[in-house]
Every structure is written in structure tokens, then in C-alpha cells.
Design a protein around this motif. Sequence first.
Motif, mmCIF file in Angstrom:
data_model
loop_
_atom_site.group_PDB
_atom_site.id
_atom_site.type_symbol
_atom_site.label_atom_id
_atom_site.label_comp_id
_atom_site.label_asym_id
_atom_site.label_seq_id
_atom_site.Cartn_x
_atom_site.Cartn_y
_atom_site.Cartn_z
ATOM 1 N N GLY A 63 2.096 15.599 -3.456
ATOM 2 C CA GLY A 63 0.845 15.267 -3.932
ATOM 3 C C GLY A 63 -0.354 15.396 -2.990
ATOM 4 N N ALA A 64 -1.188 14.412 -2.557
ATOM 5 C CA ALA A 64 -2.312 14.458 -1.598
ATOM 6 C C ALA A 64 -1.772 14.394 -0.405
ATOM 7 N N SER A 65 -0.505 14.560 -0.155
ATOM 8 C CA SER A 65 0.064 14.586 1.337
ATOM 9 C C SER A 65 1.265 15.819 1.797
ATOM 10 N N THR A 66 0.398 16.778 1.660
ATOM 11 C CA THR A 66 0.962 18.044 1.846
ATOM 12 C C THR A 66 0.211 18.914 2.848
ATOM 13 N N SER A 106 5.558 5.315 -12.648
ATOM 14 C CA SER A 106 4.505 6.070 -12.759
ATOM 15 C C SER A 106 3.873 6.154 -11.301
ATOM 16 N N ASN A 107 3.862 7.343 -10.632
ATOM 17 C CA ASN A 107 3.000 7.344 -9.532
ATOM 18 C C ASN A 107 1.584 7.916 -9.964
ATOM 19 N N ILE A 108 1.237 8.074 -11.115
ATOM 20 C CA ILE A 108 0.006 8.143 -11.536
ATOM 21 C C ILE A 108 -0.528 7.149 -11.998
ATOM 22 N N LYS A 150 -4.585 4.800 -16.174
ATOM 23 C CA LYS A 150 -5.448 5.492 -17.112
ATOM 24 C C LYS A 150 -4.938 6.633 -17.484
ATOM 25 N N ARG A 151 -4.438 7.482 -16.669
ATOM 26 C CA ARG A 151 -3.635 8.592 -17.069
ATOM 27 C C ARG A 151 -2.139 8.385 -17.669
ATOM 28 N N LEU A 152 -1.652 7.206 -17.291
ATOM 29 C CA LEU A 152 -0.358 7.195 -18.061
ATOM 30 C C LEU A 152 -0.487 6.706 -19.431
ATOM 31 N N GLN A 209 -2.809 9.138 -21.537
ATOM 32 C CA GLN A 209 -2.748 10.664 -21.472
ATOM 33 C C GLN A 209 -1.137 11.138 -21.900
ATOM 34 N N LEU A 210 -0.318 10.152 -21.269
ATOM 35 C CA LEU A 210 1.101 10.293 -21.498
ATOM 36 C C LEU A 210 2.033 9.463 -22.470
ATOM 37 N N MET A 211 1.196 8.736 -23.242
ATOM 38 C CA MET A 211 1.867 7.688 -24.088
ATOM 39 C C MET A 211 1.261 7.947 -25.810
ATOM 40 N N LEU A 228 -15.653 17.848 -1.986
ATOM 41 C CA LEU A 228 -15.403 19.213 -1.925
ATOM 42 C C LEU A 228 -14.686 19.451 -0.438
ATOM 43 N N LYS A 229 -13.484 20.144 -0.673
ATOM 44 C CA LYS A 229 -12.890 20.295 0.514
ATOM 45 C C LYS A 229 -12.958 21.799 0.995
ATOM 46 N N ILE A 230 -13.139 21.874 2.466
ATOM 47 C CA ILE A 230 -13.271 23.075 3.086
ATOM 48 C C ILE A 230 -12.245 23.245 4.276
ATOM 49 N N THR A 269 3.081 2.481 -9.909
ATOM 50 C CA THR A 269 2.941 2.505 -8.450
ATOM 51 C C THR A 269 1.917 3.662 -8.001
ATOM 52 N N GLY A 270 1.681 3.682 -6.708
ATOM 53 C CA GLY A 270 0.495 4.990 -6.364
ATOM 54 C C GLY A 270 -0.539 4.250 -5.831
ATOM 55 N N ALA A 271 -1.466 5.276 -5.742
ATOM 56 C CA ALA A 271 -2.955 4.611 -5.166
ATOM 57 C C ALA A 271 -3.513 3.925 -6.216
HETATM 58 C C1 LIG Z 1 -9.393 15.775 0.267
HETATM 59 C C2 LIG Z 1 -8.582 14.360 0.409
HETATM 60 C C3 LIG Z 1 -8.657 13.705 1.690
HETATM 61 C C4 LIG Z 1 -7.800 12.753 1.943
HETATM 62 N N1 LIG Z 1 -7.840 12.274 3.181
HETATM 63 C C5 LIG Z 1 -7.117 10.928 3.416
HETATM 64 C C6 LIG Z 1 -6.823 10.742 4.871
HETATM 65 O O1 LIG Z 1 -7.448 11.402 5.753
HETATM 66 N N2 LIG Z 1 -6.124 9.550 5.213
HETATM 67 C C7 LIG Z 1 -5.613 8.885 4.095
HETATM 68 O O2 LIG Z 1 -4.931 7.982 4.468
HETATM 69 N N3 LIG Z 1 -6.020 9.139 2.896
HETATM 70 C C8 LIG Z 1 -6.460 10.352 2.468
HETATM 71 N N4 LIG Z 1 -6.686 10.782 1.267
HETATM 72 C C9 LIG Z 1 -6.310 9.906 0.164
HETATM 73 C C10 LIG Z 1 -4.524 9.912 0.029
HETATM 74 O O3 LIG Z 1 -4.270 11.187 0.163
HETATM 75 C C11 LIG Z 1 -4.206 9.454 -1.388
HETATM 76 O O4 LIG Z 1 -4.692 8.116 -1.874
HETATM 77 C C12 LIG Z 1 -2.660 9.350 -1.159
HETATM 78 O O5 LIG Z 1 -2.114 10.665 -0.975
HETATM 79 C C13 LIG Z 1 -2.283 9.182 -2.649
HETATM 80 O O6 LIG Z 1 -0.902 9.027 -2.974
HETATM 81 P P1 LIG Z 1 0.146 8.956 -4.030
HETATM 82 O O7 LIG Z 1 1.321 8.972 -3.705
HETATM 83 O O8 LIG Z 1 -0.342 7.408 -4.608
HETATM 84 O O9 LIG Z 1 -0.606 9.860 -4.981
HETATM 85 P P2 LIG Z 1 -0.657 11.423 -5.195
HETATM 86 O O10 LIG Z 1 -0.760 11.751 -3.928
HETATM 87 O O11 LIG Z 1 -1.664 11.649 -6.248
HETATM 88 O O12 LIG Z 1 0.784 11.706 -5.877
HETATM 89 C C14 LIG Z 1 0.961 11.864 -7.380
HETATM 90 C C15 LIG Z 1 1.937 13.175 -7.590
HETATM 91 O O13 LIG Z 1 2.152 12.954 -9.058
HETATM 92 C C16 LIG Z 1 1.945 14.357 -9.694
HETATM 93 N N5 LIG Z 1 1.594 14.278 -11.107
HETATM 94 C C17 LIG Z 1 0.375 14.149 -11.732
HETATM 95 N N6 LIG Z 1 0.672 14.205 -13.018
HETATM 96 C C18 LIG Z 1 1.904 14.595 -13.281
HETATM 97 C C19 LIG Z 1 2.485 14.656 -14.346
HETATM 98 N N7 LIG Z 1 2.211 14.401 -15.583
HETATM 99 N N8 LIG Z 1 4.162 14.827 -14.070
HETATM 100 C C20 LIG Z 1 4.619 15.035 -12.809
HETATM 101 N N9 LIG Z 1 3.881 15.053 -11.791
HETATM 102 C C21 LIG Z 1 2.731 14.661 -11.963
HETATM 103 C C22 LIG Z 1 0.893 14.980 -8.635
HETATM 104 O O14 LIG Z 1 1.027 16.413 -8.409
HETATM 105 C C23 LIG Z 1 1.260 14.393 -7.429
HETATM 106 O O15 LIG Z 1 2.164 15.004 -6.617
HETATM 107 C C24 LIG Z 1 -7.350 12.002 0.965
HETATM 108 C C25 LIG Z 1 -7.298 12.374 -0.463
HETATM 109 C C26 LIG Z 1 -8.038 13.561 -0.737
HETATM 110 C C27 LIG Z 1 -7.904 14.043 -2.124
#
Ligand SMILES: Cc1cc2nc3c(=O)[nH]c(=O)nc-3n(C[C@H](O)[C@H](O)[C@H](O)COP(=O)(O)OP(=O)(O)OC[C@H]3O[C@@H](n4cnc5c(N)ncnc54)[C@H](O)[C@@H]3O)c2cc1C
Length: 564
Positions: free
Chosen positions: A40-43, A295-297, A300-302, A305-307, A335-337, A513-515
Amino acid sequence: MEVYDVVIIGAGHNGLVCAAYLQKAGYNVLLLEKRSILGGASTTEELMPQAAPGFKFNPCAIDHLFIFLGSVIQELELYKYGLEYLFCDPVVFCPHPDGKYFLAHKSVEKTCAEIARYSQRDAQKYSEYVKYWHHFIGSVIPYFNAPPKSIVDIIGNYDLKKLQDLFSLLGGPNETLDLLRTMLTSPIDNINEYFDSEFLKAPLARLSAELSSPPSQKAMSFGAMMMVMRHHPGQARPRGGTGALTEALVNVVKSQGGVILTDQHVEKVLVDNGQAVGVRVAGGKEYRANQGVISNIDAKRLFLQLMDTSDVDHADPNLRERLDRRIVDNNESILKIDLALNEPLRFEHHEHKDEYLIGSILIADSVNHVEKAHSDCVQGKIPDDDPSMYLVMPTALDPSMAPTGKHTAWIEFFAPYNITDAAGTGLKGTGWTDELKNQVADQVIDKLAHYSPNLQHSIIARHVESPAELAERLGFYRGNYYHLDMTLEQMLCFRPLPELANYKTPIDNLYLTGAGTHPGGAISGLPGRNCARVFLQEKHPISQTLKDARDSIKSTVESVFGNS
Ligand SMILES: Cc1cc2nc3c(=O)[nH]c(=O)nc-3n(C[C@H](O)[C@H](O)[C@H](O)COP(=O)(O)OP(=O)(O)OC[C@H]3O[C@@H](n4cnc5c(N)ncnc54)[C@H](O)[C@@H]3O)c2cc1C
């Protein structure tokens, strides 16, 4: 139909953490990820294989702080599974337009000495500020490491040191009231209470605003944590990029027999008789979950959108409307660069030293500059006439992120998801087009080049992602990088809503679960760990409670603050 004990929707780091705990507890877990890459946001990804081969980028998270407030690393033995953290020192550099600069080291004393070059008073106040918020962090760690409505878990997490932190804040009745008063103030109120100098106030405001709201927002003074945590427990990055954390988690899950599938977009949660029983993915394939769907999402989305609406309404007739209207979203996204560079940045107007490039670099000229950067977003305006930004040059700490001698830059520019004046145009009607995102990126790079003039001629290639593209890539609701705003009324036992705050939902066997759950966004793994805990407590009320009691004694002894 394939049958598992637990199916997890999304393989972000929290989904993976949750899977690892459940798999270790003997459950047969399946993780379904919509993208072809996990995390997700950790790649960490090679975003420009043609234009910049061999350069590795973190498209999202880079600086890890919150994960050191818990015990996920130790409990899942992530170091054994390939994770290595590189700690930053210095931790923050912020050049000021008048030639002054704020350079924060991991050591508070060294940081005070830097501040004292310009203001003796502010240097002294800085150590008071850090001490106060350090006690605050110590007192909330037990809460972060427990389901927010599980009083027994929370109390069990307090060791002597954390109780001392708590009591030093509470003191007598007036101190307790004063703490409440502090909590109700804004970051700016709190910063002004301590400091005089703009070169110091601006970066503190900038970091406080990382919690997703303008520094003037009331009840957000706890944003001070974002600087204070950089001193203790510290700020680090996995060697090889944030994706290395994901890799270590994947290694744990797979080594325990867990199954992880990519390119599996979950479209529907299957509910039978008020109970979640599995999911359906794009293409129609169904996976059965005998014990639970997690749900890791976000909620709101869960639920929206998914139910099936009838399934949700049957469980709680008010839930859809409350999710839709009660949850606040301030329209701020990123906006990420990402830049591939021929040479390192040089801050010529600020007595350049290579150590400036190790930690987070903030372009924050004044408190008002930061305020505008965030409040414009709320109003749907792009604050690009004079951009403020957070940037990192990851290769300064970890040269393995680029070919030998080359560098990368990671730039985060806060921008609105919906642009008011361009409503209905661009990607998903947000107003964002390729042309616009590149214009904004030009402005951001121009601003940075005022400080680091060698930037312009050293760019090999660049990758720009607009808020609308970020939302599409990861599914973020309105591009929200924390799934839901991290404002106080949506934190702790209010996240995402009181009735959903303990990772359980009104649908049996459906968990969150999730953020978008407590304790919120950022790299911490805590929502994943806490959710697994609630799941296990539900399934094994007696044995899990005994295990949790044992674990909490062990982890408090080992915790960062317990050791210091
Ligand atoms: C640009 C940016 C910079 C950031 N910088 C930092 C930082 O420096 N330090 C920090 O601590 N935090 C940072 N954050 C925040 C942090 O990255 C996130 O809060 C955290 O990674 C969220 O993790 P998560 O596992 O809860 O959710 P997510 O990483 O959002 O994982 C959810 C997963 O669900 C998948 N998914 C979504 N919908 C579906 C579906 N319908 N079916 C199957 N899979 C689905 C997604 O693809 C994703 O892989 C940043 C975020 C962004 C966007």
C-alpha cells in the motif's frame, strides 16, 4: 471456493501486521491486494525504469517514527526477517529566508545549542517544550498500544515510567485542567506560548501540520509530537526503502503459512444472515472466510463501496449516513514529486554541510507560510504561488537507493484533492490533469532551487503524482493519505466513529484495521496489532486475556521508554 479462517482486504503494512499476528496464533489467513505490488503506502518502487534505471523511490511513506512507540518490530521479530533500520541524525533541517536555519539533532542538548546561536531564550524554552511533550508521549503510549475502548488492556500497558509521565502532566487539579487547556489549543497557540523566533516556530508548525490540518486548527496542539518523537524514540528509515518493512512483514506471514495474493481487487464483502462470510474479487472469484473478514481499508470505503446497502442497513440503519456525513475530510491530499539526481542538494546560502541532508528537510519560511499551505487546501486552492514542502534526500542516509554517486529526492507538497475552480474537469472530476500537476511540480522545484541552486541542473528525471492519481492508485477516499483526517474528534475512541472504534463492526465477523482506525495513519503497525488482539480476544476470551496480560508485562519492560 477457496476457504480460509480469515480473509484480509488489502495488504498495506497494517493488513500484513494483522495477518502476521493471526497466522502466528494459528489462523489460516489470506491477504488480498488489489495492486500487483504489496505494501500500500509502504512500498519502494523503481518508478522510472526507462529514464532513471536503478533509482529506487518511496512513492509514499519514508520517515518512520510511530512504529518505535510499540512492540511490533520485536514481537514479530522483524529484524530476523530482513528489516534493518537506519536512524537519522540530524533529524530536521529547515533553512530560513534570512540566512538563519534550524538544525535539529537527535540529542536535545545539541539542538538547543544550535538554537542558542540565535536565541538563548528559545534554546532554553525548547528543552522545556520537548520535556513537556515527551511526558505526553510517554503517557499516551499505553493507549496507542491497546484497543481504545479496552480499559483493561490500556491500564495493563502502564509501567512505572509511563505512570510517572502521566502524573508529571496531571500534577494537581490545576495542572490537570491546564493539560486539558493545552489539548484544546492549536499548534500555533502552543508554539507561540514557548517561542519568539520565526526560524524555529515555522518548522515546528510545519511538522505539527503533518497531522493533516493547518497549524491554526484548535485541539491539535498534540502535533508537537511530530518533532519531539524525532528526539526520542527517533526517526529512522529501513535500509533499502520503506518497502523493506513490507518485505519483512511478507516474510513473516509467508513463513507462518499465510497466503498473499496480488491483483485481487475486492469488490464485495459477502454477508449471510448478518455475518461476514467471505469476499468477491473483480472477475467474480469468491473466497470464503470461516472466522472473519478484516478490512485494511477504511470504514467509509468498506461500508459505502464494498457492501450491499441492505446488509449495512439491516445491521445499523444509521451507519451509512453517519459515515457519509459525520466523518470530516478537510480536502487535503499530497502531490508527490520524486527526482533522480546527478548530484546531492547543496544549501549554499546556509553554510552548506552534508549533514543537513540526512534527516527531513523543511521549506517553511514562516508560520504564515505553513498556515497558507494547509488552509488553501481546505478551500480547494493549490498553494503553489509560494510552495512550502517537506523533502528528503534518501540517498544521503542510504546510498543503496540509487546507482553509485547518484541521488534521489522525495518531495511532499500538500495540495487539495478537489480543486474548487476546476470542479468537474480532470481525473475523476477533481480538476487534476497531467498539465496542471506538472505546472505545480515546476513551481515546487523552482522554490526549492532558491535554497539549493544546483537542483535545476542536476535533475535526471522526475515522477509526479497528483492527489487524484494517488487516490486511484491506493483507493484512498478523496486522496486522504491517513485514510481519515487525524483531527482530535476522529482520533482515539472516536476513530472512525465511536460505534466502530474497537475494530469491531455491527456485522458479525467483520473487523476494521488500517490507518482509518486507532491510533491512526503513519507507519506504526499498531492498528494491525490492536485489531488482531481484539479478534483473538473475541475468539478466545479467557486464554487471550491471560496471554495479553503476560505480553503487556513483557512489552512494557522492553518498551523504549521503560528502558530509558
Ligand atoms: C505520499 C505519502 C507520504 C507519506 N509519508 C509518510 C511518512 O513519511 N511517514 C509515515 O509514518 N507515514 C507516511 N504516510 C502515511 C502512511 O504511509 C500511511 O498512513 C500508512 O502506510 C497506511 O497503512 P495502511 O496499511 O493502514 O493502509 P494502506 O497502506 O493504504 O494499505 C491499504 C491497502 O489496501 C489495498 N486496497 C485498497 N482497496 C482495495 C480493494 N478493494 N481490494 C483489495 N485491496 C485494496 C491498497 O492497494 C493498499 O495496499 C504517507 C502517506 C502518503 C500517501
